[in-house]
Write an enzyme that holds these catalytic residues in place. Structure first.
Site, PDB file in Angstrom:
ATOM      1  N   ARG A   7      61.738 -23.486  40.286  1.00 45.92           N
ATOM      2  CA  ARG A   7      61.264 -23.300  38.916  1.00 45.92           C
ATOM      3  C   ARG A   7      62.246 -22.437  38.128  1.00 45.92           C
ATOM      4  O   ARG A   7      62.774 -21.465  38.659  1.00 45.92           O
ATOM      5  CB  ARG A   7      59.879 -22.636  38.907  1.00 45.92           C
ATOM      6  CG  ARG A   7      58.790 -23.506  39.531  1.00 45.92           C
ATOM      7  CD  ARG A   7      57.459 -22.800  39.528  1.00 45.92           C
ATOM      8  NE  ARG A   7      56.419 -23.625  40.130  1.00 45.92           N
ATOM      9  CZ  ARG A   7      55.669 -24.490  39.459  1.00 45.92           C
ATOM     10  NH1 ARG A   7      55.883 -24.664  38.167  1.00 45.92           N
ATOM     11  NH2 ARG A   7      54.737 -25.191  40.066  1.00 45.92           N
TER      12      ARG A   7
ATOM     13  N   PRO B 239      50.808 -25.269  30.751  1.00 45.75           N
ATOM     14  CA  PRO B 239      49.452 -24.842  31.072  1.00 45.75           C
ATOM     15  C   PRO B 239      49.417 -23.739  32.137  1.00 45.75           C
ATOM     16  O   PRO B 239      49.804 -23.957  33.282  1.00 45.75           O
ATOM     17  CB  PRO B 239      48.800 -26.124  31.595  1.00 45.75           C
ATOM     18  CG  PRO B 239      49.640 -27.235  31.067  1.00 45.75           C
ATOM     19  CD  PRO B 239      51.028 -26.686  31.048  1.00 45.75           C
ATOM     20  N   GLU B 240      48.994 -22.557  31.736  1.00 45.21           N
ATOM     21  CA  GLU B 240      48.756 -21.463  32.680  1.00 45.21           C
ATOM     22  C   GLU B 240      47.314 -21.019  32.479  1.00 45.21           C
ATOM     23  O   GLU B 240      46.538 -21.698  31.802  1.00 45.21           O
ATOM     24  CB  GLU B 240      49.775 -20.344  32.459  1.00 45.21           C
ATOM     25  CG  GLU B 240      51.206 -20.852  32.609  1.00 45.21           C
ATOM     26  CD  GLU B 240      52.253 -19.774  32.824  1.00 45.21           C
ATOM     27  OE1 GLU B 240      51.887 -18.632  33.152  1.00 45.21           O
ATOM     28  OE2 GLU B 240      53.445 -20.079  32.663  1.00 45.21           O
TER      29      GLU B 240
END
Length: 268
Positions: A254, A2-3
């Site tokens: 990340r 989800p961005e």
């Protein structure tokens, strides 16, 4: 993952299903708000703000949610089987006479006064897909710490809201620099064009079921993205194997990807 584009689509889907209708079902499955009952209240709108979702309900109430890494809102008709995950992962149910929205694995879910929304989204920078978009302000915020690695600055939602780890890697590739390049070392012309490029990518993908930065997804499966998730595979531009490493964003490491031939700058 989800961005900003995923959250925009989710908000659009929820708004279409719920807005303008009274709630017939209200079930918030988090301890703090388990006794809250929104039944009978009309949903006014569902608005995205960066990666945040604001579901506004009459009576000056807003249900704030954030998908983080693997949260999801699913919308079902009365005769559909719920397929978002096992029942124990459900955190919220909002139902109308003909649609039911089910929130799965939502790491953030809170009910607050609409007048207090700034408490949860007031820190965000200009929203790439929102009405408050201001490219000059976004650029100024990105450049305010010249020594900060570009990848970290792009992920900082206080600079501009909506970019996640995928777009971080893809933007750095399109700019021709590594995510570890200090923001202040980005050539002036590329820095000036960065906000517009970021906005173009998210806008191009907000209505697509498959996110792409290459434009090749329809005829070339597996070539949706230039570098993200492509470690050890050949660069789509030069053929050099893509590399991968972790990069911090101030809260966690990340996975980050880059082409050692197409992108200039420091690397791990």
């Amino acid at each position: 993952m989800p961005e900003g584009d995923t959250v925009w689509r989710t908000a659009h889907r929820l708004h279409t299903a719920l807005a303008g209708k009274p709630l017939t079902v209200s079930d918030l499955r988090v301890p703090r708000f388990a006794t809250a009952d929104l039944t009978g209240r009309t949903v006014l709108d569902v608005t995205p703000r960066g990666k945040h979702l604001l579901t506004r309900v009459e009576g000056d109430l807003t249900l704030h949610s954030h998908l983080k890494m693997d949260g999801a809102w699913k919308v079902f008709t009365a005769d559909q089987r719920w397929t978002g995950g096992p029942a124990h992962q459900i955190r919220a149910i909002l139902g109308t006479a003909d649609r039911t929205a089910v929130g799965y694995r939502l790491p953030v879910l809170e009910l607050l006064r609409t007048a207090d929304e700034a408490r949860v989204v007031g820190h965000l920078g200009p929203d790439l897909l929102g009405p408050d978009w201001d490219p000059d302000l976004a650029l100024a915020r990105l450049l305010r710490d010249p020594a900060r690695p570009l990848g970290e600055a792009l992920l900082d939602q206080r600079n501009l809201a909506g970019i996640g780890n995928v777009y971080k890697s893809e933007l750095c590739f399109l700019l021709g620099v590594t995510p570890w390049l200090p923001v202040g070392a980005l050539p002036a012309g590329r820095a000036a064009g960065l906000p517009a490029l970021a906005k173009k990518l998210l806008e191009a993908n907000r209505d697509r079921p498959v996110r792409t930065t290459t434009g090749r997804y329809a005829r070339h499966p597996g070539q949706d993205l230039f570098v993200y998730g492509r470690a050890r595979r050949p660069c789509l531009r030069c053929g050099t194997p893509i590399r991968g490493a972790d990069q911090g964003d101030g809260s966690r490491e990340r996975p980050t990807y880059w082409c050692p031939a197409c992108q200039a700058g420091p690397t791990p």
